[in-house]
Design a protein around this motif. Structure first.
Motif, PDB file in Angstrom:
ATOM      1  N   LYS A   5       0.816  -1.208   0.000  1.00 20.67           N
ATOM      2  CA  LYS A   5       0.000   0.000   0.000  1.00 20.67           C
ATOM      3  C   LYS A   5       0.856   1.267   0.000  1.00 20.67           C
ATOM      4  O   LYS A   5       0.462   2.274  -0.577  1.00 20.67           O
ATOM      5  CB  LYS A   5      -0.936  -0.005   1.213  1.00 20.67           C
ATOM      6  N   PHE A   8       1.759   2.742  -3.541  1.00 19.67           N
ATOM      7  CA  PHE A   8       0.725   3.246  -4.427  1.00 19.67           C
ATOM      8  C   PHE A   8      -0.035   4.366  -3.741  1.00 19.67           C
ATOM      9  O   PHE A   8      -0.094   4.443  -2.517  1.00 19.67           O
ATOM     10  CB  PHE A   8      -0.223   2.096  -4.825  1.00 19.67           C
ATOM     11  N   GLU A   9      -0.622   5.238  -4.538  1.00 19.20           N
ATOM     12  CA  GLU A   9      -1.402   6.356  -3.992  1.00 19.20           C
ATOM     13  C   GLU A   9      -2.567   5.807  -3.169  1.00 19.20           C
ATOM     14  O   GLU A   9      -3.108   4.750  -3.472  1.00 19.20           O
ATOM     15  CB  GLU A   9      -1.937   7.230  -5.134  1.00 19.20           C
ATOM     16  N   ASP A  11      -5.563   6.659  -3.103  1.00 19.75           N
ATOM     17  CA  ASP A  11      -6.823   6.532  -3.838  1.00 19.75           C
ATOM     18  C   ASP A  11      -6.720   5.552  -5.023  1.00 19.75           C
ATOM     19  O   ASP A  11      -7.627   5.477  -5.841  1.00 19.75           O
ATOM     20  CB  ASP A  11      -7.294   7.908  -4.307  1.00 19.75           C
ATOM     21  N   THR A  12      -5.637   4.797  -5.089  1.00 25.82           N
ATOM     22  CA  THR A  12      -5.483   3.819  -6.167  1.00 25.82           C
ATOM     23  C   THR A  12      -6.497   2.700  -5.983  1.00 25.82           C
ATOM     24  O   THR A  12      -6.652   2.149  -4.903  1.00 25.82           O
ATOM     25  CB  THR A  12      -4.057   3.223  -6.181  1.00 25.82           C
ATOM     26  N   ASN A  16      -7.654  -0.948 -11.128  1.00 29.87           N
ATOM     27  CA  ASN A  16      -6.975  -0.051 -12.079  1.00 29.87           C
ATOM     28  C   ASN A  16      -5.464  -0.260 -12.135  1.00 29.87           C
ATOM     29  O   ASN A  16      -4.772   0.480 -12.824  1.00 29.87           O
ATOM     30  CB  ASN A  16      -7.272   1.409 -11.732  1.00 29.87           C
ATOM     31  N   ILE A  17      -4.939  -1.206 -11.380  1.00 29.28           N
ATOM     32  CA  ILE A  17      -3.493  -1.454 -11.396  1.00 29.28           C
ATOM     33  C   ILE A  17      -3.193  -2.456 -12.515  1.00 29.28           C
ATOM     34  O   ILE A  17      -3.576  -3.621 -12.428  1.00 29.28           O
ATOM     35  CB  ILE A  17      -2.998  -1.997 -10.045  1.00 29.28           C
ATOM     36  N   MET A  21       2.474  -1.830 -14.464  1.00 27.31           N
ATOM     37  CA  MET A  21       2.765  -1.070 -13.241  1.00 27.31           C
ATOM     38  C   MET A  21       3.366  -2.003 -12.187  1.00 27.31           C
ATOM     39  O   MET A  21       4.322  -1.636 -11.496  1.00 27.31           O
ATOM     40  CB  MET A  21       1.491  -0.407 -12.698  1.00 27.31           C
ATOM     41  N   TYR A  25       7.007  -1.972 -10.465  1.00 25.85           N
ATOM     42  CA  TYR A  25       7.087  -1.964  -9.012  1.00 25.85           C
ATOM     43  C   TYR A  25       8.064  -3.035  -8.519  1.00 25.85           C
ATOM     44  O   TYR A  25       8.969  -2.755  -7.736  1.00 25.85           O
ATOM     45  CB  TYR A  25       5.684  -2.189  -8.431  1.00 25.85           C
TER      46      TYR A  25
END
Length: 168
Positions: A5, A8-9, A11-12, A16-17, A21, A25
Motif C-alpha cells: 500500500k 501506491f497512492e 486513492d489507487t 486499475n493497477i 505497473m 514496481y
C-alpha cells in the motif's frame, strides 16, 4: 500488505493497477528498492508478491475483480549465483584456520587437558563434510566396506534441545 500500500497512492483502485505497473514496481524493488540503494533479494520479492497475488486471485474468484494483473506478471529475476557462491565461500575454513583449530585441540588450555578425541572428530567432519549431528550419530553399522573402501552412511542426526538452559 502495508509495504504494498505504501508504494501506491491512497486513492489507487485495485482494479486499475495494470500488469506493467506491477512489473515496474517489482523491478524497482529488486534492483534499487532498499533505502541503501541496493535491491531486495529474489526471495524477499517472492514473499512480497505472494499476498497481493492471492488477494487479487480471491477478488477474481469472488467476482469483485475482472482480472488478476499478477497472472501475466513477468519479473526480471536477479542472477544471485555470485551472491550464493560468496556465501558458500564464507562457510569454509582456510587451510591455515583448519590447522590452527587442530593444533589448539592438542594443547592444554587454561586448566583443560588436550582434547585429541575432539580433534579427531573435527578431522572426520572436515574430511567427510558431515555436520556435527551427523558425525556424532554414526554407529558401527553405518560404516560400510565395499571393494576394500570404507564408506560412512548418514542415516540420522543428533538434535540438541535446551530446557531451562540445560542441554537435554
Amino acid at each position: 500488505m502495508p509495504f504494498f500500500k505504501e508504494e501506491f497512492e491512497a486513492d489507487t483502485i485495485a482494479s486499475n493497477i495494470p500488469t506493467p505497473m506491477l512489473n515496474n514496481y517489482f523491478h524497482n524493488l529488486l534492483y534499487a528498492g532498499r533505502k541503501d540503494g541496493e535491491g531486495y533479494a529474489n526471495n524477499t520479492i517472492k514473499v512480497r508478491k505472494c499476498f497481493p497475488a492471492l488477494a487479487y486471485s480471491l477478488g477474481v474468484s469472488q467476482g469483485l475483480l475482472k482480472n488478476n494483473p499478477f497472472t501475466d506478471l513477468k519479473i526480471d529475476w536477479k542472477d544471485e549465483f555470485v551472491k550464493k557462491e560468496k556465501r558458500m565461500e564464507d562457510k569454509y575454513l582456510t587451510d591455515d584456520e583448519y590447522q590452527t583449530i587442530l593444533t589448539d585441540f592438542l594443547k592444554a588450555r587454561s586448566g583443560h587437558p588436550p582434547a585429541p578425541d575432539i580433534r579427531d572428530l573435527l578431522v572426520w567432519m572436515y574430511e567427510t563434510g558431515m555436520r556435527i549431528g551427523e558425525a556424532v550419530a554414526l554407529q558401527v553399522s553405518n560404516i560400510i566396506v565395499k571393494d576394500g573402501k570404507y564408506y560412512a552412511q548418514v542415516t540420522g542426526t543428533i538434535e540438541v534441545h535446551s530446557e531451562n538452559g540445560h542441554v537435554v
